[in-house]
Design a protein around this motif. Structure first.
Motif: not given
Length: 467
Positions: A26-48
């Motif tokens: 959904f986020n990727w399609l909305w960015a592509r539809k609007n010639a926008g930007q899609f950011v990938l972020r890895i939420e790895d604070t649960d290090e265990a």
């Protein structure tokens, strides 16, 4: 208009599953539809629980789906200095404070509130004590004592949360680690995220996050909380419904375009249209038609949609996807003219690439093994002459296309007095070893004259040996 910037922030504590893939989509399609930007972020604070294997699997699944990112991947474990900088600013400006209450003290506060019939909460004991940072201090956000925090949501509409029910929640642990809500907001602010589409299980966090935005003096993004995906029995999606990792669907022979098509339709609609190609989705996707009710996952519908995508593609487009599945069967193949011809014969009847590979196996065999039941019924001693007759006639054809083959069979039918089925079934068993195959003419063309004739003659020898 500002550039649309969306994001997908998976936690690498497992593989990418259907719900996460849909959120990313959904986020990727909305960015592509609007010639926008899609950011990938890895939420790895649960290090265990976070692992490199999970990170790699998530990235691999997104790459297979064709969900490409313009920025990142960022890793939260590499951004502690950024979080601390924002936390220090909140403390300096009086929006947050240090607290040295022990877990036991906080639990006692909550039990006391419960006993009075109130919501169990931290009571703000350290709010005005002016404590300095210490070895056992946490940082709490100073939340409003009155009023409401309103979440304006493009899917669910407006939801009001009473501020009296939001306590001064922790934004930094005593270890110095930023808490989830603080890290997410700081990430979204510093990365310029202005549109957030996510599962509605995150809605409970949104009022707290809005309070952090306000404390930092940052504009709010557009929020859209989409309902969860449920099984066909309306229970939470689990493996028994088909809730496997995205990688499993690849192994099962689903096309990336088909899975994307299906996932989008689990929470978005464009009239009654079901089949979409990727570019069409980008052009038609909007936020207004994100569904308010949960999508029901149905494997039968996914299989049917996958079959349509297989039929729609050109054989050359399917070749690279099919070759690995042939390799799983011990068949070495290339995406060449021969394989593309094989694919063309199987496209109308294949629901998955695994099914196609299994159906294609006979094309690549050096020696055909006859199914016992099929051989007993169709490769009798008296069938030898018919097979040799067909082999000779096929070998004599200068043009091996369907038209000349049909004329040849008409002639044999006249000479033998046999119907087409009585001729075609022994030939099918001779060439494939079974009674089920693509159409006889298209199969012969894909296999080629030399292999076709060779297999029919070997079957004729087999018939003779049964006498």
């Amino acid at each position: 208009m500002n550039t649309i910037i969306t994001r997908f922030p998976p936690s690498p504590t497992g593989y990418l599953h259907i719900g996460g893939a849909r959120t990313a989509l959904f986020n990727w399609l909305w960015a592509r539809k609007n010639a926008g930007q899609f950011v990938l972020r890895i939420e790895d604070t649960d290090e265990a629980r976070s692992t490199k294997e999970s990170v790699d699997a998530i990235l691999e699944s997104m790459e297979w789906l064709g969900i490409d990112w313009d920025d990142g991947p960022y890793f939260q474990t590499q951004r502690h200095d950024i979080y601390n900088e924002h936390i220090d600013r909140l403390v300096e400006q009086g929006h947050a404070y240090y607290c040295d209450c022990t877990p036991e003290e906080v639990n006692a506060m909550r039990e006391e509130a419960k006993a009075k019939g109130l919501k169990p909460m931290y009571n703000g004991k350290c709010r005005n004590r002016g404590l300095k940072k210490g070895t056992n201090t946490v940082v709490r956000l100073k939340t409003p004592d009155t009023g409401v925090t309103i979440v304006d949501d493009i899917v669910k509409g407006s939801t009001a949360f009473q501020n009296t029910e939001i306590d001064d929640f922790i934004i930094q642990r005593s270890s110095g680690m930023a808490m989830y809500n603080l890290a997410v907001v700081v990430d979204d602010i510093t990365m310029g995220i202005n549109t957030i589409i996510r599962g509605d299980d995150h809605l409970v966090n949104t009022p707290k996050q809005i309070l952090i935005y306000q404390a930092l003096g940052a504009p709010l993004p557009v929020f859209g909380h989409v309902p969860m995906v449920l099984g066909s029995d309306k229970a939470r999606l689990s493996k028994r419904h088909g809730a496997m990792s995205v990688g499993e669907y690849k192994k099962m022979g689903f096309l990336a375009d088909a899975l994307i098509n299906y996932l989008v339709r689990l929470g978005w609609s464009h009239g009654d249209q079901e089949f979409f190609e990727r570019q069409e989705l980008i052009e038609k996707f909007d936020l207004e038609h994100l569904g308010r009710s949960a999508g029901m996952f149905d494997m039968d519908k996914l299989y049917a949609l996958n079959a349509k995508h297989i039929q729609k593609k050109k054989p050359i487009e399917l070749g690279d996807d099919l070759v690995p599945h042939l390799a799983d069967l011990g068949i070495e193949a290339q995406n060449d003219v021969f394989t593309q011809g094989v694919i063309e014969t199987l496209q109308p009847r294949s629901k998955t690439l695994v099914e196609m590979a299994q159906g294609a196996a006979f094309y690549y065999m050096d020696e055909i093994e006859f199914e016992e039941k099929a051989a007993k019924k169709f490769l009798k001693p008296e069938t030898s002459d018919l097979l040799n007759k067909c082999a000779h006639a096929l070998e004599e054809l200068c043009d091996f296309s369907q038209g000349p083959q049909e004329e040849m069979f008409k002639q044999i039918m006249e000479e033998t007095g046999l119907g087409f089925g009585k001729i075609a079934q022994p030939l099918r068993v001779a060439v494939t070893g079974t009674t089920v195959s693509p159409g006889i003419f298209e199969m012969f063309i894909a296999l080629g004259k030399e292999k076709t004739v060779q297999r029919i003659r070997k079957a004729a020898q087999f018939c003779t040996a049964q006498g």
